[in-house]
Design a protein around this motif. Structure first.
Motif, PDB file in Angstrom:
ATOM      1  N   GLU A  74       1.140 -16.052  26.646  1.00 18.68           N
ATOM      2  CA  GLU A  74       2.324 -16.695  27.192  1.00 18.68           C
ATOM      3  C   GLU A  74       2.720 -15.993  28.501  1.00 18.68           C
ATOM      4  OE1 GLU A  74       4.190 -19.267  25.877  1.00 18.68           O
ATOM      5  OE2 GLU A  74       2.984 -19.541  24.070  1.00 18.68           O
ATOM      6  N   ASP A  75       3.387 -16.702  29.369  1.00 18.81           N
ATOM      7  CA  ASP A  75       3.758 -16.147  30.678  1.00 18.81           C
ATOM      8  C   ASP A  75       5.107 -15.431  30.621  1.00 18.81           C
ATOM      9  OD1 ASP A  75       5.003 -18.599  30.214  1.00 18.81           O
ATOM     10  OD2 ASP A  75       5.190 -19.044  32.349  1.00 18.81           O
ATOM     11  N   THR A  76       5.224 -14.448  29.740  1.00 18.24           N
ATOM     12  CA  THR A  76       6.489 -13.751  29.547  1.00 18.24           C
ATOM     13  C   THR A  76       6.650 -12.519  30.420  1.00 18.24           C
ATOM     14  OG1 THR A  76       5.469 -12.579  27.691  1.00 18.24           O
ATOM     15  CG2 THR A  76       6.756 -14.554  27.162  1.00 18.24           C
ATOM     16  N   SER A  77       5.589 -12.083  31.088  1.00 21.19           N
ATOM     17  CA  SER A  77       5.665 -10.865  31.898  1.00 21.19           C
ATOM     18  C   SER A  77       6.680 -11.018  33.027  1.00 21.19           C
ATOM     19  CB  SER A  77       4.301 -10.530  32.499  1.00 21.19           C
ATOM     20  OG  SER A  77       4.422  -9.497  33.463  1.00 21.19           O
ATOM     21  N   PRO A  78       7.609 -10.066  33.190  1.00 18.91           N
ATOM     22  CA  PRO A  78       8.557 -10.142  34.314  1.00 18.91           C
ATOM     23  C   PRO A  78       7.873 -10.046  35.668  1.00 18.91           C
ATOM     24  CG  PRO A  78       8.757  -8.043  33.158  1.00 18.91           C
ATOM     25  CD  PRO A  78       7.885  -8.907  32.323  1.00 18.91           C
ATOM     26  N   LEU A  79       6.663  -9.464  35.707  1.00 16.78           N
ATOM     27  CA  LEU A  79       5.934  -9.385  36.976  1.00 16.78           C
ATOM     28  C   LEU A  79       5.545 -10.771  37.484  1.00 16.78           C
ATOM     29  CD1 LEU A  79       3.590  -6.314  36.387  1.00 16.78           C
ATOM     30  CD2 LEU A  79       5.676  -6.404  37.760  1.00 16.78           C
ATOM     31  N   ILE A  80       5.352 -11.708  36.553  1.00 10.76           N
ATOM     32  CA  ILE A  80       5.024 -13.079  36.959  1.00 10.76           C
ATOM     33  C   ILE A  80       6.207 -13.710  37.671  1.00 10.76           C
ATOM     34  CG2 ILE A  80       4.523 -15.413  36.124  1.00 10.76           C
ATOM     35  CD1 ILE A  80       2.962 -14.148  33.822  1.00 10.76           C
ATOM     36  N   HIS A  81       7.384 -13.564  37.107  1.00 10.96           N
ATOM     37  CA  HIS A  81       8.536 -14.345  37.558  1.00 10.96           C
ATOM     38  C   HIS A  81       9.292 -13.696  38.715  1.00 10.96           C
ATOM     39  CE1 HIS A  81       7.743 -17.021  34.249  1.00 10.96           C
ATOM     40  NE2 HIS A  81       7.673 -15.968  33.454  1.00 10.96           N
ATOM     41  N   THR A  82       9.091 -12.401  38.948  1.00  8.71           N
ATOM     42  CA  THR A  82       9.646 -11.732  40.118  1.00  8.71           C
ATOM     43  C   THR A  82       8.639 -11.870  41.248  1.00  8.71           C
ATOM     44  OG1 THR A  82      10.730 -10.124  38.671  1.00  8.71           O
ATOM     45  CG2 THR A  82      10.556  -9.562  41.010  1.00  8.71           C
ATOM     46  N   PRO A  83       8.967 -12.583  42.311  1.00 12.48           N
ATOM     47  CA  PRO A  83       7.939 -12.886  43.329  1.00 12.48           C
ATOM     48  C   PRO A  83       7.165 -11.683  43.838  1.00 12.48           C
ATOM     49  CG  PRO A  83       9.820 -14.302  43.670  1.00 12.48           C
ATOM     50  CD  PRO A  83      10.203 -13.349  42.570  1.00 12.48           C
ATOM     51  N   VAL A  84       7.845 -10.566  44.104  1.00 11.67           N
ATOM     52  CA  VAL A  84       7.129  -9.410  44.634  1.00 11.67           C
ATOM     53  C   VAL A  84       6.192  -8.800  43.595  1.00 11.67           C
ATOM     54  CG1 VAL A  84       8.709  -7.509  44.011  1.00 11.67           C
ATOM     55  CG2 VAL A  84       7.491  -7.464  46.210  1.00 11.67           C
ATOM     56  N   GLY A  85       6.325  -9.205  42.335  1.00  6.39           N
ATOM     57  CA  GLY A  85       5.448  -8.713  41.280  1.00  6.39           C
ATOM     58  C   GLY A  85       3.989  -9.024  41.502  1.00  6.39           C
ATOM     59  N   ASN A 118       7.598 -13.359  48.570  1.00  3.66           N
ATOM     60  CA  ASN A 118       6.174 -13.351  48.226  1.00  3.66           C
ATOM     61  C   ASN A 118       5.389 -12.388  49.100  1.00  3.66           C
ATOM     62  OD1 ASN A 118       6.238 -14.747  50.678  1.00  3.66           O
ATOM     63  ND2 ASN A 118       4.571 -16.112  50.103  1.00  3.66           N
ATOM     64  N   CYS A 119       6.077 -11.679  49.989  1.00  2.00           N
ATOM     65  CA  CYS A 119       5.518 -10.704  50.938  1.00  2.00           C
ATOM     66  C   CYS A 119       4.809 -11.370  52.116  1.00  2.00           C
ATOM     67  CB  CYS A 119       4.574  -9.713  50.258  1.00  2.00           C
ATOM     68  SG  CYS A 119       5.384  -8.688  49.025  1.00  2.00           S
ATOM     69  N   ALA A 120       4.106 -12.481  51.880  1.00  2.00           N
ATOM     70  CA  ALA A 120       3.415 -13.203  52.957  1.00  2.00           C
ATOM     71  C   ALA A 120       4.279 -14.390  53.379  1.00  2.00           C
ATOM     72  CB  ALA A 120       2.039 -13.660  52.499  1.00  2.00           C
ATOM     73  N   GLU A 121       5.334 -14.106  54.122  1.00  2.00           N
ATOM     74  CA  GLU A 121       6.370 -15.104  54.397  1.00  2.00           C
ATOM     75  C   GLU A 121       6.041 -16.046  55.545  1.00  2.00           C
ATOM     76  OE1 GLU A 121      10.054 -12.111  53.140  1.00  2.00           O
ATOM     77  OE2 GLU A 121       9.609 -12.512  55.249  1.00  2.00           O
ATOM     78  N   HIS A 132      -1.884 -14.848  57.726  1.00  2.00           N
ATOM     79  CA  HIS A 132      -0.749 -14.558  56.848  1.00  2.00           C
ATOM     80  C   HIS A 132      -0.173 -13.219  57.296  1.00  2.00           C
ATOM     81  CE1 HIS A 132      -3.314 -17.116  54.268  1.00  2.00           C
ATOM     82  NE2 HIS A 132      -2.234 -17.434  53.589  1.00  2.00           N
ATOM     83  N   SER A 133       1.091 -13.206  57.682  1.00  2.00           N
ATOM     84  CA  SER A 133       1.753 -11.932  57.978  1.00  2.00           C
ATOM     85  C   SER A 133       2.386 -11.410  56.697  1.00  2.00           C
ATOM     86  CB  SER A 133       2.814 -12.104  59.070  1.00  2.00           C
ATOM     87  OG  SER A 133       3.895 -12.889  58.616  1.00  2.00           O
ATOM     88  N   VAL A 134       2.229 -10.106  56.443  1.00  2.00           N
ATOM     89  CA  VAL A 134       2.644  -9.498  55.176  1.00  2.00           C
ATOM     90  C   VAL A 134       3.594  -8.340  55.466  1.00  2.00           C
ATOM     91  CG1 VAL A 134       1.862  -8.411  53.038  1.00  2.00           C
ATOM     92  CG2 VAL A 134       0.414 -10.119  54.175  1.00  2.00           C
ATOM     93  N   ILE A 135       4.706  -8.292  54.749  1.00  2.00           N
ATOM     94  CA  ILE A 135       5.756  -7.301  55.029  1.00  2.00           C
ATOM     95  C   ILE A 135       5.481  -5.956  54.354  1.00  2.00           C
ATOM     96  CG2 ILE A 135       7.467  -9.096  55.394  1.00  2.00           C
ATOM     97  CD1 ILE A 135       8.598  -8.462  52.597  1.00  2.00           C
ATOM     98  N   ALA A 136       4.203  -5.641  54.151  1.00  2.00           N
ATOM     99  CA  ALA A 136       3.794  -4.388  53.514  1.00  2.00           C
ATOM    100  C   ALA A 136       2.401  -4.025  53.995  1.00  2.00           C
ATOM    101  CB  ALA A 136       3.807  -4.526  51.993  1.00  2.00           C
ATOM    102  N   LEU A 137       2.031  -2.772  53.780  1.00  2.00           N
ATOM    103  CA  LEU A 137       0.685  -2.309  54.111  1.00  2.00           C
ATOM    104  C   LEU A 137      -0.230  -2.690  52.956  1.00  2.00           C
ATOM    105  CD1 LEU A 137      -0.183   1.295  55.387  1.00  2.00           C
ATOM    106  CD2 LEU A 137      -1.792  -0.259  54.323  1.00  2.00           C
TER     107      LEU A 137
END
Length: 531
Positions: free
Chosen positions: A37-48, A335-338, A357-362
């Protein structure tokens, strides 16, 4: 257990099929998913996505074979292993591709797949933040929104304009070329996967829909040349499910050809070495794999507003998390790639051939190589590569991963296109709006010649996870399905996912996969009505 329809794979296509087919209370539908099931909070938090991407958490995390075009290194292919499939672990970017991509499909003999034919099905799924117009719909289940952009994303867009590119307010509208912000499948600060959009709202309301997770499909059961059911493995035990009407295979560009071959459907040269009897010779199964080759420019920056880990930035991380927990805003809702761009490496081209894709992280090696500090990244990918690969078998055991060979940069032309795109990205990033971030190129700062930069690209390039084509539709000898997605030569069996795309679309493939499922569901229901 017996159902009218069995759907294998609860991913981007499977969840749409389950919704549309079960809307008729007289039809029984079973939706199978190998993952949990898709219960992981990492799924539903976009930066996850940054944490899911490099791990096996709800992720098949496939490796490819050694890639000759990438100095013989193994490529990496994350794919979703949970309800929502890859829409639960992807970058959430909503891009349909260029309108001529679908006209290409039509020109190949798939007469109902031109842009004008598929546009209504994109609009059908969509609940677009900008309102209804000729390109967008607002009545669908799939929320498509626009993020509050990080400062570096805004500056990247301005830098693109400074470099001579046009601003594009809607990559899915009249024109694709230009630089701008991406539309995303994020709703009220949370990932809006196909499970969230199409499955959860109806799952408990429809008694005619059965969802089974943790169910690995072992093979499709055939009665002669007719699909009649599916064998599944659940908690170490095998059992069979019967399908009265159709088996619908939506396991993705790797999973669908894999299961067909395990079921005795495919090229004899792949099946025989694994001791699998050829029940239906279909040489195109697993062939024609296409994917977007991609390379990332990775930069360090002293700017702690960019995502990363440092002593000075730790307080900001805590504040950002609190902001997200309270208001579902800020960097955790990103989503980091905004933002990004669709550009032509040659002005004479009729459509863009690279995407940024520009990404707000290394970002480095699919986020598997972590760096202390903060930074910025820019992806460059080739939209219509000439290199073609394949999916094959390494074992007759369904739990063993398939052999994946995308043949990335196997053709010299793809390297040259990526090289041109890399230089175009460098030109954008050196523009004045990006100067405040004091970006330091980690890997290619000293690569001045084409030869030097080509070596950097071969050493660092990989996939950007858009595999298609391994069960392609068409009428030629290597086609696996017809234009209504029915498997050639087998009754009551369709493939409905990105594997049926006969050519890559110019952009991220999730939106196109959802459209394919909408299209297929209508044909299935029409066949049901006339049966």
């Amino acid at each position: 257990m017996e159902f009218d329809y069995i759907i294998i794979g609860a991913g981007s296509a499977g969840c749409v099929l389950a919704n549309r087919l079960s809307a008729d209370p007289h039809i029984s539908v079973c939706l199978l998913e190998a993952g949990p099931e898709d219960t992981s909070p990492l799924i539903h938090t976009p930066v996850g996505v940054a944490a899911i991407l490099p791990t096996r958490h709800v992720n098949w995390a496939f490796n490819t074979t050694e890639q000759r075009g990438l100095n013989n290194k193994l490529g990496y292919q994350p794919r979703g292993k949970t309800l929502g499939g890859s829409s639960s672990i992807n970058g959430m970017i909503y891009i349909r591709g260029h309108r001529t991509d679908y006209d290409d499909w039509k020109a190949l003999g798939n007469t109902e797949w031109g842009y004008e034919e598929v546009l209504p099905y994109f609009r059908k799924s969509e609940s677009y933040y900008g309102g209804t117009n000729q390109y967008h719909g607002t009545e669908g289940e799939l929320f498509v929104s626009r993020l509050q952009l990080h400062g570096v994303t805004k500056d990247f867009i301005e830098a693109g304009i400074s470099a001579g590119h046009s601003h594009n307010a809607d990559f899915n509208g009249e024109e694709q070329e230009g630089v701008g912000a991406y539309d995303v499948t994020i709703h009220k600060g949370k990932r809006w996967s196909t499970a969230s959009a199409f499955l959860k709202p109806i799952r408990e309301q429809r008694s005619n829909l059965k969802v089974i997770t943790g169910a690995l499909a072992e093979r499709i059961i055939l009665d002669g040349k007719k699909a009649v059911g599916v064998s599944i493995r659940q908690k170490g035990k095998s059992r069979q499910l019967k399908a009265r009407k159709e088996v619908l295979l939506s396991a993705g560009a790797f999973g669908s050809p894999h299961l067909l071959m395990l079921s005795g459907i495919g090229p004899a040269e792949e099946l025989a070495p694994q001791g699998i009897a050829v029940l239906h010779e279909l040489p195109g199964v697993g062939q024609h794999l296409q994917d977007h080759p991609d390379v990332v420019i990775s930069y360090r920056s002293p700017d702690t507003s960019l995502l990363g880990v440092s002593v000075s930035g730790s307080a900001k991380i805590g504040a950002t998390l609190w902001q997200y927990l309270r208001h579902k805003t800020g960097s955790y809702a990103s989503n980091c790639a905004e933002g990004g761009a669709f550009l032509k490496t040659d002005p004479n081209l009729d459509r863009p051939d690279i995407q940024l894709h520009s990404v707000i992280a290394l970002l480095d090696d699919h986020n598997r190589k972590l760096h202390w500090g903060h930074g910025f990244s820019c992806h460059i990918c080739v939209l219509r590569p000439k290199s073609v690969g394949s999916v094959g078998l390494t074992s007759s055991d369904p739990a063993v991963a398939p052999k994946i060979d995308p043949n990335l940069l196997g053709q010299e032309e793809d390297l040259q296109t990526l090289l041109k795109g890399y230089r175009m990205a460098l030109e954008i990033i050196k523009q004045a709006p990006m100067a405040k971030y004091q970006l330091q190129d980690i890997y290619s700062a000293d690569a001045l010649t084409d030869e030097q930069l080509s070596e950097v690209i071969r050493a660092r390039a990989d996939s950007i996870y858009h595999p298609v084509g391994t069960c392609k539709m068409g009428r030629d000898e290597n086609a696996v399905v017809d234009s209504h997605l029915k498997v050639h030569g087998i009754d009551n069996l369709r493939v409905v996912d990105a594997s049926v795309m006969p050519t890559l679309v110019g952009g991220n493939t999730n939106a196109g996969t959802i459209m394919i499922a909408e299209r297929a569901a209508e044909w299935i229901m029409q066949d049901q009505a006339t049966a």
